[in-house]
Design a protein around this motif. Structure first.
Motif, PDB file in Angstrom:
ATOM      1  N   ASP A 236      -1.503  73.667  16.212  1.00 44.08           N
ATOM      2  CA  ASP A 236      -2.147  74.962  16.398  1.00 44.08           C
ATOM      3  C   ASP A 236      -1.580  75.934  15.383  1.00 44.08           C
ATOM      4  O   ASP A 236      -0.518  75.697  14.792  1.00 44.08           O
ATOM      5  CB  ASP A 236      -1.918  75.483  17.830  1.00 44.08           C
ATOM      6  N   PHE A 237      -2.298  77.008  15.199  1.00 41.12           N
ATOM      7  CA  PHE A 237      -1.890  78.075  14.294  1.00 41.12           C
ATOM      8  C   PHE A 237      -2.153  79.360  15.047  1.00 41.12           C
ATOM      9  O   PHE A 237      -3.298  79.690  15.327  1.00 41.12           O
ATOM     10  CB  PHE A 237      -2.735  77.995  13.019  1.00 41.12           C
TER      11      PHE A 237
ATOM     12  N   ALA B  13      -4.736  79.317   7.856  1.00 43.91           N
ATOM     13  CA  ALA B  13      -4.894  78.615   9.133  1.00 43.91           C
ATOM     14  C   ALA B  13      -5.599  77.283   8.918  1.00 43.91           C
ATOM     15  O   ALA B  13      -5.185  76.247   9.454  1.00 43.91           O
ATOM     16  CB  ALA B  13      -5.691  79.483  10.108  1.00 43.91           C
ATOM     17  N   VAL B  14      -6.644  77.289   8.106  1.00 45.77           N
ATOM     18  CA  VAL B  14      -7.393  76.055   7.840  1.00 45.77           C
ATOM     19  C   VAL B  14      -6.505  75.043   7.114  1.00 45.77           C
ATOM     20  O   VAL B  14      -6.471  73.860   7.452  1.00 45.77           O
ATOM     21  CB  VAL B  14      -8.682  76.361   7.026  1.00 45.77           C
TER      22      VAL B  14
ATOM     23  N   GLY C 154      -1.042  85.985   9.068  1.00 44.77           N
ATOM     24  CA  GLY C 154      -1.835  84.796   8.743  1.00 44.77           C
ATOM     25  C   GLY C 154      -3.269  85.173   8.412  1.00 44.77           C
ATOM     26  O   GLY C 154      -3.765  86.202   8.840  1.00 44.77           O
ATOM     27  N   ASP C 155      -3.910  84.336   7.625  1.00 44.48           N
ATOM     28  CA  ASP C 155      -5.336  84.540   7.367  1.00 44.48           C
ATOM     29  C   ASP C 155      -6.074  83.229   7.595  1.00 44.48           C
ATOM     30  O   ASP C 155      -5.455  82.183   7.817  1.00 44.48           O
ATOM     31  CB  ASP C 155      -5.562  85.066   5.946  1.00 44.48           C
ATOM     32  N   VAL C 156      -7.411  83.311   7.547  1.00 41.96           N
ATOM     33  CA  VAL C 156      -8.246  82.153   7.849  1.00 41.96           C
ATOM     34  C   VAL C 156      -7.914  80.985   6.916  1.00 41.96           C
ATOM     35  O   VAL C 156      -7.767  79.839   7.351  1.00 41.96           O
ATOM     36  CB  VAL C 156      -9.740  82.528   7.754  1.00 41.96           C
ATOM     37  N   GLU C 157      -7.766  81.290   5.638  1.00 44.96           N
ATOM     38  CA  GLU C 157      -7.526  80.234   4.658  1.00 44.96           C
ATOM     39  C   GLU C 157      -6.243  79.450   4.969  1.00 44.96           C
ATOM     40  O   GLU C 157      -6.216  78.222   4.928  1.00 44.96           O
ATOM     41  CB  GLU C 157      -7.393  80.889   3.287  1.00 44.96           C
TER      42      GLU C 157
ATOM     43  N   MET D  99      -4.129  73.483   9.584  1.00 47.35           N
ATOM     44  CA  MET D  99      -4.779  72.527  10.480  1.00 47.35           C
ATOM     45  C   MET D  99      -5.120  71.241   9.745  1.00 47.35           C
ATOM     46  O   MET D  99      -4.984  70.143  10.286  1.00 47.35           O
ATOM     47  CB  MET D  99      -6.039  73.141  11.097  1.00 47.35           C
ATOM     48  N   GLN D 100      -5.554  71.378   8.485  1.00 45.95           N
ATOM     49  CA  GLN D 100      -5.850  70.175   7.696  1.00 45.95           C
ATOM     50  C   GLN D 100      -4.580  69.358   7.461  1.00 45.95           C
ATOM     51  O   GLN D 100      -4.625  68.138   7.377  1.00 45.95           O
ATOM     52  CB  GLN D 100      -6.470  70.565   6.349  1.00 45.95           C
TER      53      GLN D 100
END
Lengths: 205, 145
Positions: free
Chosen positions: B114-115, B104-105, B99-102, B108-109
């Motif tokens: 949770d991620f 994950a965001v 997974g990466d930040v993008e 969540m959106q």
């Protein structure tokens, strides 16, 4: 008094970032105010002002996540777009769980950031409209007489006029008159509408 | 990141029907390890290899859905969207082996609870599922930010 226009509030300890964001946002016609620390923002921000907060996550002293928490405690509805130099997944998830609308890593494309800020501004506008509508309903409820208020509570609890008349020890005709006045003052077109308004007025978030 | 300083998940009534968690993950090892760890808080796992299989067996009484981000037939975020389309309001936890930040965001959106990156996910999962099923007593688990 005219409200100030929706503003992009930029909080970042890096002056170069503040300057480039100010130029970028001005170039697309967005009003922008910058702050060099989370505490400076907290001191100066009037919670009623509309806009979107662009917030650096890592700052000396109070971090971006700390500021988010402080704003949440103040029941702020200002949407937050986090920007970060080196974010990781747990940090991004934590920010999103705490209500951020977005989280973007530096080295973003300008247009990408502008799009995300615009989404934040749209969300802010929608939330403020909803809050205004709720305030308006509460105001109308406040203008009911004590007896009308009683009738409102009983009607929206699903009681029939006949039952209400018994509860309040008045004639059914009197209940009908109060009920008509309540519908009129609340500007309700149906019982279902009235119930929705009462539920909306009771919401706390 | 939530960390549990002590692990005590008991205090549940073994006579009550066990809550069920739906798991989608192509990896047999992951499903079986989830089955074992969630069993410690009295929660049953119903495992599926593919997203479509989970959608075929889904029931609204499940406590939550745990899905790998990269399923063979869809992404975990797509699975979340399909559940929402069906009006199923199940909490969805994404597990990401990669997974990466993008992403994950984005998850969540889209409404994920949770991620979690797969490295060291077990305690967070136990915390979530314990809370959702009221089987992990929060009173006995000290949480630190």
């Amino acid at each position: 008094m005219k409200d100030k226009p929706a503003t992009v509030f930029v909080v970042d300890d890096d002056e170069a970032v503040r300057t480039s964001l100010r130029l970028l946002l001005k170039s697309v016609g967005l009003p922008v105010e910058t702050f060099d620390s989370a505490t400076a923002f907290l001191d100066q921000y009037d919670g009623n002002r509309a806009g979107c907060l662009v917030l650096d996550i890592r700052m000396p002293g109070m971090s971006g996540l700390d500021l988010q928490q402080a704003l949440n405690e103040r029941h702020s509805i200002l949407p937050i777009v986090f920007i970060t130099g080196h974010g990781d997944v747990p940090m991004a998830v934590e920010a999103m769980q705490a209500g951020a609308v977005d989280f973007i890593q530096k080295a973003f494309r300008d247009q990408d950031l502008i799009d995300r800020i615009n989404r934040g501004l749209t969300k802010d506008g929608e939330m403020r409209d909803a809050l205004r509508a709720r305030d308006d309903i509460r105001l109308r409820i406040g203008e009911l007489t004590p007896r009308e208020r009683e009738v409102l509570d009983l009607v929206t609890a699903g009681k029939a006029n006949k039952v209400i008349a018994g509860d309040l020890n008045v004639s059914q005709r009197t209940v009908e008159i109060h009920r008509a006045r309540v519908m009129e003052k609340m500007n309700a077109n149906s019982l279902a509408h009235l119930v929705r308004m009462v539920i909306e007025a009771q919401r706390e978030d | 990141m939530l960390m549990m300083s002590r692990q005590r998940y008991m205090h549940f009534d073994p006579d009550l029907p066990s809550p069920v968690v739906l798991v989608a993950d192509p990896d047999d090892g992951v499903r079986s390890s989830l089955r074992d760890s969630l069993a410690t808080i009295g929660v049953r796992v119903r495992g599926y290899r593919r997203g479509a299989d989970l959608l075929g067996g889904v029931e609204s009484q499940a406590a939550c859905v745990i899905t790998e981000l990269k399923l063979e037939d869809m992404t975990g975020i797509e699975l979340l969207a399909r559940l929402q389309e069906r009006g199923l309001d199940l909490p969805v936890i994404l597990l990401a082996s990669d997974g990466d930040v993008e992403t994950a965001v984005e998850a969540m959106q889209a409404g994920a609870l949770d991620f979690i990156e797969k490295c060291n996910y077990e305690r967070l999962l136990l915390w979530h599922v314990g809370r959702l099923t009221e089987r992990g007593s929060l009173g006995s688990v000290a949480l630190q930010a």
